[in-house]
Write a protein that holds these residues in place. Structure first.
Motif, PDB file in Angstrom:
ATOM      1  N   SER A   5      -8.266 -17.336  53.480  1.00 17.02           N
ATOM      2  CA  SER A   5      -7.851 -16.725  52.214  1.00 17.02           C
ATOM      3  C   SER A   5      -8.017 -15.216  52.299  1.00 17.02           C
ATOM      4  CB  SER A   5      -8.722 -17.238  51.067  1.00 17.02           C
ATOM      5  OG  SER A   5      -8.659 -18.636  50.998  1.00 17.02           O
ATOM      6  N   ARG A   6      -6.951 -14.505  52.022  1.00 11.88           N
ATOM      7  CA  ARG A   6      -7.061 -13.049  51.984  1.00 11.88           C
ATOM      8  C   ARG A   6      -7.987 -12.643  50.851  1.00 11.88           C
ATOM      9  NH1 ARG A   6      -2.361  -9.777  54.190  1.00 11.88           N
ATOM     10  NH2 ARG A   6      -1.149 -11.290  55.330  1.00 11.88           N
ATOM     11  N   LEU A   7      -8.593 -11.507  50.987  1.00 16.26           N
ATOM     12  CA  LEU A   7      -9.501 -10.995  49.973  1.00 16.26           C
ATOM     13  C   LEU A   7      -8.742 -10.658  48.696  1.00 16.26           C
ATOM     14  CD1 LEU A   7     -12.520 -10.411  49.845  1.00 16.26           C
ATOM     15  CD2 LEU A   7     -12.029  -8.057  50.418  1.00 16.26           C
ATOM     16  N   LYS A   8      -9.403 -10.777  47.574  1.00 16.98           N
ATOM     17  CA  LYS A   8      -8.873 -10.426  46.254  1.00 16.98           C
ATOM     18  C   LYS A   8      -7.783 -11.375  45.768  1.00 16.98           C
ATOM     19  CE  LYS A   8     -10.203  -5.699  46.741  1.00 16.98           C
ATOM     20  NZ  LYS A   8      -9.938  -4.321  46.796  1.00 16.98           N
ATOM     21  N   GLY A   9      -7.909 -12.661  46.104  1.00 19.79           N
ATOM     22  CA  GLY A   9      -7.053 -13.675  45.525  1.00 19.79           C
ATOM     23  C   GLY A   9      -5.601 -13.687  45.965  1.00 19.79           C
ATOM     24  N   GLU A  10      -5.272 -12.962  47.021  1.00 25.70           N
ATOM     25  CA  GLU A  10      -3.904 -13.035  47.525  1.00 25.70           C
ATOM     26  C   GLU A  10      -3.681 -14.418  48.130  1.00 25.70           C
ATOM     27  OE1 GLU A  10      -2.782  -9.759  50.027  1.00 25.70           O
ATOM     28  OE2 GLU A  10      -4.019  -8.371  48.895  1.00 25.70           O
ATOM     29  N   ASP A  11      -2.464 -14.690  48.530  1.00 24.79           N
ATOM     30  CA  ASP A  11      -2.117 -15.996  49.087  1.00 24.79           C
ATOM     31  C   ASP A  11      -2.918 -16.305  50.352  1.00 24.79           C
ATOM     32  OD1 ASP A  11      -0.228 -16.381  47.113  1.00 24.79           O
ATOM     33  OD2 ASP A  11       1.399 -15.560  48.312  1.00 24.79           O
ATOM     34  N   ASP A  12      -3.074 -17.609  50.621  1.00 26.52           N
ATOM     35  CA  ASP A  12      -3.693 -18.036  51.871  1.00 26.52           C
ATOM     36  C   ASP A  12      -2.753 -17.714  53.022  1.00 26.52           C
ATOM     37  OD1 ASP A  12      -5.777 -19.058  50.405  1.00 26.52           O
ATOM     38  OD2 ASP A  12      -5.129 -21.136  50.561  1.00 26.52           O
ATOM     39  N   ILE A  13      -3.335 -17.509  54.190  1.00 22.13           N
ATOM     40  CA  ILE A  13      -2.525 -17.290  55.389  1.00 22.13           C
ATOM     41  C   ILE A  13      -3.036 -18.201  56.491  1.00 22.13           C
ATOM     42  CG2 ILE A  13      -1.883 -14.905  54.862  1.00 22.13           C
ATOM     43  CD1 ILE A  13      -4.085 -13.968  56.738  1.00 22.13           C
ATOM     44  N   VAL A  14      -2.209 -18.417  57.480  1.00 21.08           N
ATOM     45  CA  VAL A  14      -2.576 -19.226  58.639  1.00 21.08           C
ATOM     46  C   VAL A  14      -2.619 -18.295  59.843  1.00 21.08           C
ATOM     47  CG1 VAL A  14      -1.916 -21.165  60.091  1.00 21.08           C
ATOM     48  CG2 VAL A  14      -1.515 -21.263  57.632  1.00 21.08           C
ATOM     49  N   GLU A  25     -18.791  -9.122  59.781  1.00 22.03           N
ATOM     50  CA  GLU A  25     -19.078  -9.062  58.345  1.00 22.03           C
ATOM     51  C   GLU A  25     -19.632  -7.671  58.057  1.00 22.03           C
ATOM     52  OE1 GLU A  25     -19.999 -13.559  56.907  1.00 22.03           O
ATOM     53  OE2 GLU A  25     -21.679 -12.442  57.733  1.00 22.03           O
ATOM     54  N   THR A  26     -18.907  -6.917  57.196  1.00 19.84           N
ATOM     55  CA  THR A  26     -19.255  -5.501  57.012  1.00 19.84           C
ATOM     56  C   THR A  26     -19.278  -5.024  55.569  1.00 19.84           C
ATOM     57  OG1 THR A  26     -16.962  -4.831  57.269  1.00 19.84           O
ATOM     58  CG2 THR A  26     -18.289  -4.890  59.261  1.00 19.84           C
ATOM     59  N   LYS A  38      -5.935  -6.105  61.825  1.00 18.03           N
ATOM     60  CA  LYS A  38      -7.168  -6.528  61.166  1.00 18.03           C
ATOM     61  C   LYS A  38      -6.828  -7.241  59.862  1.00 18.03           C
ATOM     62  CE  LYS A  38      -9.968  -2.830  63.061  1.00 18.03           C
ATOM     63  NZ  LYS A  38     -10.968  -3.541  63.809  1.00 18.03           N
ATOM     64  N   LEU A  39      -7.538  -8.335  59.595  1.00 15.43           N
ATOM     65  CA  LEU A  39      -7.363  -9.111  58.373  1.00 15.43           C
ATOM     66  C   LEU A  39      -8.706  -9.172  57.659  1.00 15.43           C
ATOM     67  CD1 LEU A  39      -5.520 -12.115  60.035  1.00 15.43           C
ATOM     68  CD2 LEU A  39      -4.445 -10.274  58.733  1.00 15.43           C
ATOM     69  N   ILE A  40      -8.712  -8.880  56.370  1.00 10.43           N
ATOM     70  CA  ILE A  40      -9.921  -9.002  55.561  1.00 10.43           C
ATOM     71  C   ILE A  40      -9.793 -10.292  54.766  1.00 10.43           C
ATOM     72  CG2 ILE A  40     -11.359  -7.958  53.785  1.00 10.43           C
ATOM     73  CD1 ILE A  40     -10.189  -5.243  54.626  1.00 10.43           C
ATOM     74  N   VAL A  41     -10.756 -11.184  54.932  1.00 15.44           N
ATOM     75  CA  VAL A  41     -10.670 -12.518  54.342  1.00 15.44           C
ATOM     76  C   VAL A  41     -11.920 -12.843  53.525  1.00 15.44           C
ATOM     77  CG1 VAL A  41      -9.145 -13.349  56.175  1.00 15.44           C
ATOM     78  CG2 VAL A  41     -11.605 -13.634  56.405  1.00 15.44           C
TER      79      VAL A  41
END
Length: 64
Positions: A5-14, A25-26, A38-41
């Protein structure tokens, strides 16, 4: 492939689990792919590792 799941309630991604280079984790969880993208999840680092391990077990179980 693993679902995240992307951060801030955006759509899920695969994500192709084979292309994950690092996970940090930062405090947000950042997945870095071999392409440099880079993906923030939302999921924790431990959860992503568990999903990758489950994915690989399923793949290799089917090869036997």
């Amino acid at each position: 492939m693993i679902k995240v799941s992307r951060l801030k309630g955006e759509d899920d991604i695969v994500v192709n689990a084979e292309l994950i280079e690092t996970i940090e984790e930062t405090p947000d969880t950042v997945i870095t792919l071999t392409s440099g993208k880079k993906l923030i999840v939302e999921e924790s680092m431990d959860e992503i590792v568990r999903r990758v391990m489950d994915y690989r077990r399923a793949i290799y179980r089917n090869l036997r």
